[in-house]
Write an enzyme that holds these catalytic residues in place. Structure first.
Site, PDB file in Angstrom:
ATOM      1  N   CYS A 287      20.599  63.572 -27.536  1.00  0.00           N
ATOM      2  CA  CYS A 287      20.710  62.110 -27.474  1.00  0.00           C
ATOM      3  C   CYS A 287      20.790  61.631 -26.021  1.00  0.00           C
ATOM      4  O   CYS A 287      20.123  60.680 -25.643  1.00  0.00           O
ATOM      5  CB  CYS A 287      21.967  61.626 -28.194  1.00  0.00           C
ATOM      6  N   ASP A 288      21.619  62.274 -25.212  1.00  0.00           N
ATOM      7  CA  ASP A 288      21.959  61.705 -23.911  1.00  0.00           C
ATOM      8  C   ASP A 288      21.421  62.478 -22.710  1.00  0.00           C
ATOM      9  O   ASP A 288      21.469  61.967 -21.587  1.00  0.00           O
ATOM     10  CB  ASP A 288      23.491  61.587 -23.805  1.00  0.00           C
TER      11      ASP A 288
ATOM     12  N   CYS B 152      26.219  65.290 -27.081  1.00  0.00           N
ATOM     13  CA  CYS B 152      24.916  65.541 -27.693  1.00  0.00           C
ATOM     14  C   CYS B 152      23.839  65.532 -26.616  1.00  0.00           C
ATOM     15  O   CYS B 152      23.511  64.473 -26.060  1.00  0.00           O
ATOM     16  CB  CYS B 152      24.643  64.476 -28.743  1.00  0.00           C
TER      17      CYS B 152
END
Ligand code: FAD
Length: 410
Positions: free
Chosen positions: A224-225, A221
């Site tokens: 997200c990261d 993701c």
């Protein structure tokens, strides 16, 4: 970018640190990661808060309270997530809180049905982790996936939908005409009707090393990261479809260069996305006919991506800051195997697709599965179009079929 709500003090080798980070990521809780092996002040801080003990992870919250080595259940409680339902019986239980599930919940609850929605991760599903939704009607400038998810969730709460989070549905059964829904925390709930909107999950590469470095250099993701790799020299993205290309483009906002590893000899993304990759100023390099053979690391962190060209058989080692994998999806149906009819890929069969060519006493309603009273909508359904707008549409349409089912069974 959203301000971190939690700081996680840990080390790369620590599996409990990875578990806590994974949990926060799944719940879309922004957090800051501090590796105490790289930061002496942070290490001293952990020792000071922890009576001189070097136990990690230590999670520090906005109100200055902290938890040491919490279980996921303790973390869910601390974050105020509701994990237990008020009642044991509902008219409708919806499994999965993505766009399809939340929309169906709004429709059904607004019409007076008693609805429980059970979500194992963050509300919003895949839409919640999408950088930006450009193609959802009504938002001429686009909308971030996170904002979209928050809005739909607020709307569901306004209509009194009861929502559980961090709870996984593990088994379905039928007892005395009611559906029984068993959850990962050992509880079970009953309902007249069930809607499955569990969507799909990322397909893994299934190569040596992948499992070891998830969250420590291997990610699924970018939203997200990706921010963890701000200023990185190079990031690898695996895949050649829409998700890989779009997320790869997004990752160029953090890294100087993105290398796209494509198994075949062309990209299969939308024309707009491919044009962006081919722009002279693009910072994406594409390697075609390239497969990942192994992921290797040092100090429990990804260091090397081993690749092979399927035409020349030449191998190469890349040393990116991280590898992001976007190679397709698998339907989330473990709890349905052997229970309801699935297609060859595991997507749930519904309505006409079940009745087709078979003599049946009563044809299933639209969106109804092979088990009467169990419905499916959105990405998990065979024949769905894997878009937010269509998942929302299917959620609405399925709720109308469910209304008909509830009316008939009165
Ligand atoms: C990176 C990315 C970018 C995308 N970009 C776009 C875009 O620009 N435009 C667009 O229209 N679409 C886009 N999509 C596709 C879109 O997000 C999906 O089609 C849509 O979210 C599907 O909705 P859904 O409700 O069917 O399933 P999902 O969004 O997958 O939601 C399913 C939910 O069910 C939960 N769940 C699964 N199993 C269980 C269980 N056993 N117990 C409890 N809960 C469970 C999951 O945690 C998840 O939250 C994108 C997807 C991705 C991954």
């Amino acid at each position: 970018m959203t301000e971190p709500k939690v700081t996680v003090y840990g080390a790369y080798w620590c599996p409990d640190c990875r578990r806590s980070k994974k949990f926060l990521g799944e719940q879309f809780i922004p957090y800051r990661w501090v590796d105490i092996e790289q930061d002496k002040e942070a290490e001293a801080y952990v020792l000071q808060r922890n009576d001189g003990k070097r136990i990690i992870p230590l999670l520090l919250f906005e109100d200055d309270s902290f938890l040491v080595e919490p279980t996921n259940a303790e973390l869910a409680k601390k974050l105020g997530l509701k994990t237990e339902a008020k009642k044991t019986y509902y008219d409708l239980i919806i499994i999965g809180g993505g766009p399809a599930g939340l929309t169906a919940a709004i429709y059904a609850s607004r019409e007076g049905a008693d609805v429980l929605l059970i979500e194992r991760s963050g509300l919003g599903g895949q839409a919640g982790i999408t950088v930006g939704l450009d193609n959802f009607p009504g938002f001429p400038e686009g909308i971030s996936g996170q904002e979209f998810s928050e809005r739909v969730t607020q709307q569901a709460r306004r209509f009194n939908v009861e929502i559980l989070q961090a709870v996984d549905v593990e088994k379905l059964e039928m007892e005395e005409g009611y559906h029984e829904i068993y959850t990962s925390d050992g509880k079970h709930y009953h309902s007249k009707a069930v809607l499955i909107t569990t969507g799909a999950s990322y397909r893994r590469l299934e190569v040596p090393g992948e499992e070891d470095f998830i969250g420590a250099g291997v990610h699924f993701c970018a939203t997200c990261d990706g921010p963890f790799y701000k200023g990185a020299k190079e990031i690898v993205v695996v895949g050649g479809g829409n998700s890989a290309v779009e997320e790869g483009l997004h990752l160029t906002t953090f890294a100087e260069k993105v290398i796209l590893l494509v198994r075949g000899d062309r990209l299969t993304a939308s024309r707009i996305a491919m044009d962006k990759v081919n722009e002279p100023t693009s910072r994406i390099e594409v390697k075609y006919n390239t497969a990942v053979e192994a992921l290797e690391g040092q100090d429990s962190k990804l260091k090397t991506v081993r690749i092979r060209n399927s035409q020349t058989q030449e191998t190469e080692e890349l040393h990116p800051a991280a590898a992001f994998v976007f190679i397709g999806q698998l339907p989330n149906i473990d709890f349905l195997k052997g229970y309801a009819e699935l297609d060859q890929y595991g997507f749930v069969m519904t309505g006409h697709d079940i009745a087709h060519g078979k003599e049946m006493e009563m044809e299933p309603l639209p969106f109804e599965t092979s088990v009467p009273g169990i419905f499916a909508a959105g990405d998990v359904r065979h024949g769905s179009t894997k878009q937010v707008a269509s998942a929302v549409g299917e959620g609405a349409a399925a709720s109308i079929s469910i209304r008909e089912f509830l009316r008939r069974s009165q």
